[in-house]
Enzyme design. Structure first.
Site, PDB file in Angstrom:
ATOM      1  N   TYR A 188       0.818  -1.221   0.000  1.00  0.00           N
ATOM      2  CA  TYR A 188       0.000   0.000   0.000  1.00  0.00           C
ATOM      3  C   TYR A 188       0.843   1.258   0.000  1.00  0.00           C
ATOM      4  CZ  TYR A 188      -3.472  -3.458   1.189  1.00  0.00           C
ATOM      5  OH  TYR A 188      -4.271  -4.567   1.169  1.00  0.00           O
ATOM      6  N   CYS A 189       1.803   1.331  -0.900  1.00  0.00           N
ATOM      7  CA  CYS A 189       2.743   2.443  -0.965  1.00  0.00           C
ATOM      8  C   CYS A 189       2.602   3.125  -2.316  1.00  0.00           C
ATOM      9  CB  CYS A 189       4.161   1.880  -0.788  1.00  0.00           C
ATOM     10  SG  CYS A 189       5.486   3.090  -0.900  1.00  0.00           S
TER      11      CYS A 189
END
Length: 152
Positions: free
Chosen positions: A29-30
């Site tokens: 989730y970057c």
């Protein structure tokens, strides 16, 4: 260095000696997560030539890898069709630091964020470090890999 693969099985990184490796601390989730596409492209292009991308999920930066090993594996397969070796979630620095990152830190560099990259030569030496914003198709990164692969 002993560690575990993402499915929990023991893994010994000496299995990659004699090959060039690109070690990356990954997260689902970057903002840099789309780099999985380029990492997988590198893996598929160079795999049969003595090269592997090695992915080490980490929740160290912005809590961007909160999932279980199973969730990480499913995300990587479904979203990016990742085929390169993935290992258990690690701590890259500080208390509880993984032995893998204790070794990588001897280079004088530890990740400042997700998707930091280390080029490891055939003898297991760290020959280059690239921060998160250097993409898998960056000419500098590609040149470091090519140089390591060309060396005896």
């Amino acid at each position: 260095i002993r560690t575990r693969s993402l499915d929990g099985k023991p893994a010994d990184l000496s299995a990659y000696r004699g090959m060039v490796s690109l070690v990356v601390n990954v997260a689902s989730y970057c903002g840099y997560t789309p780099q999985y596409t380029g990492l997988e492209k590198l893996q598929r292009e160079l795999k049969g030539k003595g090269f592997n991308v090695l992915g080490f999920p980490s929740n160290d930066f912005g809590q961007q890898e909160p999932g279980t090993a199973e969730e990480i594996a499913t995300f990587c397969k479904r979203t990016y069709d990742v085929t390169f070796p993935m290992f258990e979630k690690v701590v890259t620095k500080g208390a509880g630091q993984s032995p893998v990152y204790a070794f990588l830190g001897q280079s004088g560099h530890l990740p400042a964020w997700n998707f930091a990259k280390y080029v490891i030569d055939k003898q297991g030496k760290i020959i280059a470090f690239f921060p998160s914003d250097v993409t898998p198709d960056d000419p500098k990164l590609r040149a470091a890999i090519a140089k390591a692969m060309a060396a005896p």
